[in-house]
Design a protein around this motif. Structure first.
Motif, PDB file in Angstrom:
ATOM      1  N   SER A 101      27.113 -13.465  46.457  1.00  0.00           N
ATOM      2  CA  SER A 101      27.263 -12.007  46.397  1.00  0.00           C
ATOM      3  C   SER A 101      28.066 -11.596  45.172  1.00  0.00           C
ATOM      4  O   SER A 101      28.694 -12.415  44.500  1.00  0.00           O
ATOM      5  CB  SER A 101      27.960 -11.512  47.665  1.00  0.00           C
ATOM      6  N   GLU A 102      28.035 -10.288  44.899  1.00  0.00           N
ATOM      7  CA  GLU A 102      28.815  -9.756  43.797  1.00  0.00           C
ATOM      8  C   GLU A 102      30.309  -9.945  44.033  1.00  0.00           C
ATOM      9  O   GLU A 102      31.078 -10.109  43.098  1.00  0.00           O
ATOM     10  CB  GLU A 102      28.480  -8.266  43.608  1.00  0.00           C
ATOM     11  N   PRO A 125      20.604 -33.334  41.674  1.00  0.00           N
ATOM     12  CA  PRO A 125      21.493 -33.408  40.505  1.00  0.00           C
ATOM     13  C   PRO A 125      22.179 -32.065  40.256  1.00  0.00           C
ATOM     14  O   PRO A 125      21.498 -31.027  40.208  1.00  0.00           O
ATOM     15  CB  PRO A 125      20.572 -33.791  39.366  1.00  0.00           C
ATOM     16  N   LEU A 126      23.543 -32.099  40.134  1.00  0.00           N
ATOM     17  CA  LEU A 126      24.313 -30.871  39.947  1.00  0.00           C
ATOM     18  C   LEU A 126      25.038 -30.813  38.610  1.00  0.00           C
ATOM     19  O   LEU A 126      25.252 -29.716  38.072  1.00  0.00           O
ATOM     20  CB  LEU A 126      25.331 -30.730  41.082  1.00  0.00           C
ATOM     21  N   ILE A 127      25.468 -31.959  38.077  1.00  0.00           N
ATOM     22  CA  ILE A 127      26.296 -31.994  36.869  1.00  0.00           C
ATOM     23  C   ILE A 127      25.526 -31.342  35.734  1.00  0.00           C
ATOM     24  O   ILE A 127      24.387 -31.717  35.418  1.00  0.00           O
ATOM     25  CB  ILE A 127      26.702 -33.426  36.512  1.00  0.00           C
ATOM     26  N   GLY A 128      26.154 -30.339  35.113  1.00  0.00           N
ATOM     27  CA  GLY A 128      25.544 -29.616  33.996  1.00  0.00           C
ATOM     28  C   GLY A 128      24.770 -28.381  34.420  1.00  0.00           C
ATOM     29  O   GLY A 128      24.450 -27.537  33.576  1.00  0.00           O
ATOM     30  N   ARG A 129      24.473 -28.245  35.688  1.00  0.00           N
ATOM     31  CA  ARG A 129      23.729 -27.076  36.152  1.00  0.00           C
ATOM     32  C   ARG A 129      24.686 -25.932  36.461  1.00  0.00           C
ATOM     33  O   ARG A 129      25.860 -26.127  36.769  1.00  0.00           O
ATOM     34  CB  ARG A 129      22.920 -27.430  37.399  1.00  0.00           C
ATOM     35  N   SER A 130      24.154 -24.708  36.429  1.00  0.00           N
ATOM     36  CA  SER A 130      24.950 -23.518  36.718  1.00  0.00           C
ATOM     37  C   SER A 130      25.112 -23.367  38.225  1.00  0.00           C
ATOM     38  O   SER A 130      24.182 -23.597  39.007  1.00  0.00           O
ATOM     39  CB  SER A 130      24.290 -22.279  36.122  1.00  0.00           C
ATOM     40  N   HIS A 131      26.292 -22.951  38.613  1.00  0.00           N
ATOM     41  CA  HIS A 131      26.586 -22.694  40.022  1.00  0.00           C
ATOM     42  C   HIS A 131      25.695 -21.574  40.566  1.00  0.00           C
ATOM     43  O   HIS A 131      25.253 -21.622  41.724  1.00  0.00           O
ATOM     44  CB  HIS A 131      28.068 -22.331  40.169  1.00  0.00           C
ATOM     45  N   TYR A 132      25.435 -20.568  39.746  1.00  0.00           N
ATOM     46  CA  TYR A 132      24.593 -19.458  40.169  1.00  0.00           C
ATOM     47  C   TYR A 132      23.133 -19.889  40.319  1.00  0.00           C
ATOM     48  O   TYR A 132      22.383 -19.298  41.096  1.00  0.00           O
ATOM     49  CB  TYR A 132      24.698 -18.306  39.172  1.00  0.00           C
ATOM     50  N   GLU A 133      22.729 -20.907  39.575  1.00  0.00           N
ATOM     51  CA  GLU A 133      21.373 -21.425  39.709  1.00  0.00           C
ATOM     52  C   GLU A 133      21.207 -22.165  41.020  1.00  0.00           C
ATOM     53  O   GLU A 133      20.174 -22.047  41.703  1.00  0.00           O
ATOM     54  CB  GLU A 133      21.047 -22.337  38.521  1.00  0.00           C
ATOM     55  N   SER A 176      33.815 -16.209  57.039  1.00  0.00           N
ATOM     56  CA  SER A 176      32.562 -16.483  57.758  1.00  0.00           C
ATOM     57  C   SER A 176      31.376 -16.371  56.803  1.00  0.00           C
ATOM     58  O   SER A 176      31.411 -15.603  55.833  1.00  0.00           O
ATOM     59  CB  SER A 176      32.401 -15.514  58.924  1.00  0.00           C
ATOM     60  N   PHE A 177      30.358 -17.128  57.141  1.00  0.00           N
ATOM     61  CA  PHE A 177      29.138 -17.110  56.339  1.00  0.00           C
ATOM     62  C   PHE A 177      27.965 -17.310  57.292  1.00  0.00           C
ATOM     63  O   PHE A 177      27.908 -18.295  58.028  1.00  0.00           O
ATOM     64  CB  PHE A 177      29.169 -18.232  55.296  1.00  0.00           C
ATOM     65  N   GLY A 220      31.702 -12.529  45.494  1.00  0.00           N
ATOM     66  CA  GLY A 220      32.020 -13.905  45.078  1.00  0.00           C
ATOM     67  C   GLY A 220      32.063 -14.043  43.571  1.00  0.00           C
ATOM     68  O   GLY A 220      32.940 -14.714  43.012  1.00  0.00           O
ATOM     69  N   LYS A 221      31.108 -13.407  42.862  1.00  0.00           N
ATOM     70  CA  LYS A 221      31.099 -13.490  41.400  1.00  0.00           C
ATOM     71  C   LYS A 221      32.349 -12.844  40.806  1.00  0.00           C
ATOM     72  O   LYS A 221      32.905 -13.335  39.822  1.00  0.00           O
ATOM     73  CB  LYS A 221      29.834 -12.836  40.861  1.00  0.00           C
ATOM     74  N   ALA A 222      32.762 -11.719  41.417  1.00  0.00           N
ATOM     75  CA  ALA A 222      33.989 -11.072  40.924  1.00  0.00           C
ATOM     76  C   ALA A 222      35.203 -11.977  41.104  1.00  0.00           C
ATOM     77  O   ALA A 222      36.103 -12.029  40.261  1.00  0.00           O
ATOM     78  CB  ALA A 222      34.185  -9.740  41.658  1.00  0.00           C
ATOM     79  N   ILE A 223      35.232 -12.693  42.222  1.00  0.00           N
ATOM     80  CA  ILE A 223      36.342 -13.640  42.451  1.00  0.00           C
ATOM     81  C   ILE A 223      36.326 -14.723  41.381  1.00  0.00           C
ATOM     82  O   ILE A 223      37.374 -15.095  40.824  1.00  0.00           O
ATOM     83  CB  ILE A 223      36.229 -14.247  43.852  1.00  0.00           C
ATOM     84  N   TYR A 224      35.150 -15.255  41.042  1.00  0.00           N
ATOM     85  CA  TYR A 224      35.053 -16.295  40.012  1.00  0.00           C
ATOM     86  C   TYR A 224      35.557 -15.770  38.677  1.00  0.00           C
ATOM     87  O   TYR A 224      36.266 -16.472  37.948  1.00  0.00           O
ATOM     88  CB  TYR A 224      33.601 -16.771  39.880  1.00  0.00           C
ATOM     89  N   ARG A 225      35.179 -14.522  38.344  1.00  0.00           N
ATOM     90  CA  ARG A 225      35.599 -13.963  37.052  1.00  0.00           C
ATOM     91  C   ARG A 225      37.121 -13.813  36.997  1.00  0.00           C
ATOM     92  O   ARG A 225      37.743 -14.086  35.969  1.00  0.00           O
ATOM     93  CB  ARG A 225      34.913 -12.608  36.829  1.00  0.00           C
ATOM     94  N   ARG A 226      37.741 -13.387  38.094  1.00  0.00           N
ATOM     95  CA  ARG A 226      39.205 -13.250  38.090  1.00  0.00           C
ATOM     96  C   ARG A 226      39.888 -14.614  37.929  1.00  0.00           C
ATOM     97  O   ARG A 226      40.898 -14.746  37.235  1.00  0.00           O
ATOM     98  CB  ARG A 226      39.666 -12.580  39.402  1.00  0.00           C
ATOM     99  N   CYS A 227      39.328 -15.619  38.581  1.00  0.00           N
ATOM    100  CA  CYS A 227      39.940 -16.958  38.482  1.00  0.00           C
ATOM    101  C   CYS A 227      39.792 -17.522  37.075  1.00  0.00           C
ATOM    102  O   CYS A 227      40.662 -18.266  36.590  1.00  0.00           O
ATOM    103  CB  CYS A 227      39.296 -17.900  39.490  1.00  0.00           C
ATOM    104  N   LEU A 228      38.686 -17.162  36.378  1.00  0.00           N
ATOM    105  CA  LEU A 228      38.515 -17.626  34.995  1.00  0.00           C
ATOM    106  C   LEU A 228      39.502 -16.967  34.048  1.00  0.00           C
ATOM    107  O   LEU A 228      39.677 -17.440  32.915  1.00  0.00           O
ATOM    108  CB  LEU A 228      37.075 -17.360  34.537  1.00  0.00           C
ATOM    109  N   THR A 229      40.142 -15.905  34.481  1.00  0.00           N
ATOM    110  CA  THR A 229      41.194 -15.280  33.663  1.00  0.00           C
ATOM    111  C   THR A 229      42.589 -15.784  34.022  1.00  0.00           C
ATOM    112  O   THR A 229      43.572 -15.335  33.448  1.00  0.00           O
ATOM    113  CB  THR A 229      41.152 -13.757  33.839  1.00  0.00           C
TER     114      THR A 229
END
Length: 1023
Positions: free
Chosen positions: A529-530, A515-523, A551-552, A532-541
């Motif tokens: 990585s930091e 189950p994913l709905i309602g859960r945090s992506h970071y959880e 690559s991963f 990726g988190k920085a990219i998410y923060r910029r997109c939220l603005t």
């Protein structure tokens, strides 16, 4: 008063019988007036004066007094006796005259005799007493001394008629002025007679005093006038011809004008211009038919320009003979009534417009459900006319499934009475069967004896219902597309909690059914990585981030590649509500690219090795290096196209019901190159190529879910390989099929690329070998052509000298030819042909390197005329018909004349050679927007396919033996000449259906004389 002479017939007196004779002599007289003159309404008086016996008739109206009647009767009896005595013996004439004089003197009626100068000759005693004069005071005096001044002009006219035209005078009323100055009214009757002594004619008149009667008439008229003045209407009278002769005070006050101005004036000038035609038509009809007149119109009041409405009525007044002697009419002011009527009409019109054209549907329905009324807008919305719905049950326009609901609500409303307004929503059906949603507000009204009536205001809410349904449908589609998207997709809020994810996301991210709905992506992904988190923060603005290749490294050491993009999604207020992550696994593509690069390296090595081998075989293969580089560039281009196609490809999703598409995504539309919404409603088999259709039909019937491969067909008919996955799905309460498709063209291409590159080198070697052989053949052909060119140049040089001699000799011949000679027209043609031969010789010099000659304005009609003359004999021999079809839009072209003529002659010669007897050859000229097309068509056997590629080769000919008339240079030279003119030659041919050679010249060569477009078709030669 009028005086008229009595017409009598001349007779001869022989006892009691009379006969007509020409002259009047002794013992002759005049016949009595005919009964036509002395009618039943008159009393005649006859007297004989003098020896010749002139007859005088005095007539008056039958309404004469008893005294007048008795006097005239006695006078008639006396005259009758006198006539008898005169007939018995003419000797008694003098005695009779004396007796008549005494009768004239002492007659009870006033009498007078007047001469032609209008002077009194005799007056009797009664006439003297009537005027208060003694007889001597009147005799010799003019009759105008006793006439009223206003009657004198009319009296002069009447006297003139008596003496000049010998007319009998009817009784006339006029006024006399007595000696004492009092005015009296008299009625006089006069007649012209000639005395027995032959002197000038005289007038005898009998006068009657009618003063008392005139006074009584005046009193009567004054009483009538007072009565008319008291009437609160405009009263008027008119003569039989319609001219006004009386108006009452109301008319004078309304027009503010004196009576003299109103009588006999043009009353049409005060009528309103809009009412004048109808009023004139009605009044003219009344005057013609004598029928009563009634009409409504507007009259202008005074000079103010204000108009008021009047109702005019007129009746004819007739005499005893039923002849109209007068019209009497009234004008009644109806302005107030018209204003009330107009206000009532305006009020009714406003109410009607408000009801009929209100953009809402209005109904009134009886207790039994019958439609009592419906406005026009409501009827039109349902596809009816208002009269079609009136009287019908209201359930006829209610959708069948909602009829019970509507009946229940309406019955409840009638039960509740006038307590409130009932509001309900349901479906109605139009006359054409269309179902619409409506919202009705129903109220019960009391309509007197008619009982309760339901007033319904109805509003069409179909658009709102459609929007609500569309919103629900779009929400379902969004959920469906997200869930089944072929790319990994996740929608998160500002707290990075999952709102929606696709199945592909679960698969690529390896989270399964967790189950994913309602859960945090970071959880869910604590290893983010930091960066990726920085990219998410910029997109939220509000920023948009993405990467085509990222690559991963997995925990097991395997490297995965992905293409991702992160976009913010906005709320209804325009704020960022979260982000949407799009991700696609491109690991397989990266592996294919690595394999392709490896294969490319191997191929390059093999190409280098084979190139070295070919360099040793032939020096001409030195160009192989450049070709190899070209191949390398093609491979790199192929790799680039593959990469671009791979990056731009998005899988397609479609939902179909029994094979009919009901939903598709944009990726599918792009994949098959259809416009948005164009696929809805079409069969899914339209997207399947013919070679895969049977397999797809079987898989659909057996419920195969796949994945399996099938060939797809785009809108333009092209096909491509695809991979299909099918899943059952419940959509809108129905069991449908969800199909996900992917274009695997690139994958197939990559698979085939390895095989192709392994074979590419062998194919190139074979091609180069064949190319070397072809070059050797072309070199030998070139040497042959060069030799033929030198031969042609030599022949041309030898021909030039005789041509020059012929030209010089013909110049002398041409000067000696008389222009009046019957064949003088051929002189110019021969001169042009000599120039053409010289031009052909010149062209032989430039067979392989032609240059354009000097352009000139060539008149097409002249050139076509020359062609007709040149081929006339040959066409007749072959029994052929040459048809020239000319578009006369442009009649001149700017090209070298000899070059163009040489081309046309070559083409026509070939057409004649290919045609059978009785055939038709067509020369067509057309001017298009950008080119001039000259086409020569024949009906021959056509050009064989094996000969078609060589028809423009020099010295190539299919004519052998006796048919061979040239060297095979005609088409080659023609092509060179046309290309030198900036044009080209096109050829169309079909077996057994003839050939068409078209010379296409640029439109800019057209010059001068632009005519109106028309076609001139001429059958030049007939067998």
């Amino acid at each position: 008063m009028m005086y008229g002479a009595l017409s009598c017939s001349l007779v001869t007196n022989h006892g009691y019988q009379t006969t007509t004779e020409g002259n009047v002599g002794p013992h002759q007289g005049y016949s009595l007036p005919s009964p036509r003159i002395l009618g039943p309404s008159t009393i005649g008086l006859v007297a004989f004066l003098g020896f010749n016996g002139f007859c005088i008739a005095v007539s008056g109206p039958a309404t004469m007094t008893i005294l007048q009647v008795s006097t005239l009767a006695a006078f008639c009896l006396m005259l009758a006796g006198l006539c008898r005595w005169i007939c018995r013996c003419s000797s008694e004439a003098a005695h009779t005259e004396e007796r008549f004089r005494r009768f004239f003197e002492y007659a009870a009626s006033p009498m007078l005799i007047v001469d032609s100068d209008q002077r009194f000759v005799h007056v009797n005693h009664a006439y003297s007493e009537l005027l208060g004069y003694d007889a001597p005071e009147l005799l010799g005096r003019p009759v105008t001394m006793v006439a009223h001044p206003e009657d004198i002009p009319e009296q002069f006219v009447l006297w003139d008629e008596l003496f000049r035209h010998n007319k009998f005078s009817n009784a006339q009323d006029k006024r006399y002025i007595r000696k004492d100055g009092r005015v009296i009214w008299v009625r006089a009757t006069a007649n012209l007679f000639t005395p027995s002594d032959g002197t000038a004619p005289l007038v005898m008149a009998v006068v009657e005093n009618i003063t008392e009667r005139k006074q009584a008439e005046l009193v009567l008229r004054q009483g009538e006038a007072r009565l008319i003045e008291a009437i609160p209407q405009q009263v008027w009278t008119a003569r039989p011809d319609g001219t006004l002769d009386y108006v009452n005070r109301r008319v004078l006050e309304y027009f503010d004008a004196p009576a003299e101005r109103l009588l006999d004036w043009e009353w049409q000038s005060v009528l309103h211009p809009d009412d004048l035609p109808a009023c004139m038509t009605a009044w003219t009809a009344a005057l013609q038919t004598g029928e009563p007149y009634e009409v409504e119109f507007r009259l202008r009041q005074g000079d103010e320009g204000v108009y008021r409405w009047y109702l005019a009525r007129a009746l004819p007044i007739r005499d005893e003979a039923r002849l109209i002697v007068k019209w009497i009419g009234t004008n009644t002011d109806i302005s107030r009534c018209r204003q009330v009527e107009e206000a009532l009409r305006e009020s009714e019109e406003r109410l009607r417009v408000l009801y009929e054209d209100n953009p809402s549907m209005y109904f009134t329905v009886a207790l039994d459900g019958r439609v009592l009324s419906v406005n026009r807008f409501g009827a039109q919305q349902l596809g009816y006319r208002s009269e079609e719905l009136m009287g019908r049950p209201v359930s006829d326009v209610v959708y069948e499934e909602d009829q019970a609901f509507v009946r229940q609500k309406m019955a409840q409303a009638f039960t509740d009475g006038m307590d409130g307004i009932t509001s309900l929503e349901f479906r109605k059906k139009t006359k054409g069967g269309t179902v619409i949603w409506v919202r009705e507000q129903l109220r019960i009204l009391r309509m007197g004896e008619a009982g309760p009536v339901a007033l319904i205001v109805c509003e069409d809410i179909s658009v709102r219902k459609q929007m609500e349904a569309a919103l629900a449908e779009r929400e379902e589609q969004l959920r469906l597309f997200i869930e089944h998207s072929p790319v990994a997709l996740a929608m998160l809020d500002r707290e990075m909690r999952y709102l929606a994810v696709s199945r592909r996301w679960r698969t690529d991210c390896r989270v399964g059914d967790e189950p994913l709905i309602g859960r945090s992506h970071y959880e869910v992904f604590p290893e983010i990585s930091e960066r990726g988190k920085a990219i998410y923060r910029r997109c939220l603005t509000g920023a948009v981030e993405g990467c085509d290749e990222d690559s991963f490294v997995q925990a097991d050491g395997r490297t995965d590649w992905s293409r991702w993009e992160i976009r913010p999604w906005l709320t209804g207020e325009g704020d960022v509500g979260g982000i949407v992550i799009f991700s696609e696994d491109i690991t397989a593509r990266k592996q294919a690219e690595d394999a392709l690069r490896t294969a490319h390296a191997e191929l390059e090595q093999r190409v280098l090795e084979r190139t070295a081998q070919l360099a040793l075989a032939n020096r001409s293969l030195q160009d192989e290096v450049a070709e190899r580089k070209h191949v390398e560039a093609a491979v790199r281009d192929s790799e680039l196209r593959y990469k671009l196609l791979t990056e731009a490809t998005f899988d397609g999703i479609a939902i179909h019901d029994q094979g009919i598409l009901i939903e598709v995504n944009a990726g599918l539309e792009r994949m098959f190159r259809y416009e948005a919404g164009e696929l809805i409603g079409r069969s899914i088999l339209d997207l399947v190529a013919d070679e895969s259709r049977d397999m797809v039909v079987v898989n659909m019937r057996e419920g195969v879910s796949g994945p399996y491969e099938a060939m797809g067909r785009r809108k333009d008919g092209t096909t491509f390989p695809g991979e299909v996955v099918v899943r059952p799905y419940c959509y809108r309460g129905k069991e449908v099929r969800l199909v996900a498709g992917r274009d695997i063209t690139e994958r197939k291409h990559l698979e085939a690329e390895r095989v192709r590159h392994t074979e590419e080198l062998e194919r190139q070697v074979a091609e180069r070998t064949a190319e070397i052989t072809k070059l050797e053949s072309q070199r030998a052909q070139t040497e042959k052509l060069a030799a033929m060119g030198r031969l042609a140049a030599g022949v041309a040089h030898e021909i030039n000298n005789p041509i020059a001699g012929i030209k010089n000799a013909f110049t002398l011949v041409k000067q000696a030819v008389d222009p009046a000679h019957p064949h003088a027209e051929f002189v110019g043609m021969i001169d042009r042909e000599i120039a053409r031969v010289a031009s052909i010789v010149q062209n032989m010099y430039q067979l392989y390197r032609p240059e354009s000659g000097k352009g000139e304005a060539v008149k097409l009609q002249t050139m076509l005329h020359d062609i007709e003359a040149l081929f006339a004999k040959r066409l007749q021999q072959r029994r052929l018909v040459l048809v020239i079809d000319v578009d006369s839009c442009i009649d001149r072209v700017s090209v070298p004349r000899g070059d163009l003529l040489q081309v046309l002659l070559n083409l026509l010669n070939n057409a004649i050679d290919c045609s059978s007897e009785g055939g038709t050859i067509t020369l067509t000229l057309r001017a298009n927007a950008d080119a001039i097309r000259i086409a020569v068509s024949d009906q021959g056997p056509g050009i064989p396919p094996e000969h078609f590629p060589h028809i423009f080769d020099p010295f190539f000919t299919t004519k052998t033996g006796g048919d061979q008339k040239g060297m095979g240079l005609g088409l080659s030279i023609s092509q060179s000449l046309v290309m030198a003119m900036g044009g080209k030659i096109e050829v169309q041919t079909r077996p057994n259906d003839g050939s068409t050679f078209s010379v296409i010249l640029p439109r800019h060569t057209a010059v001068a004389h632009v005519q109106e477009r028309s076609n001139i078709i001429k059958e030049v030669v007939t067998p």
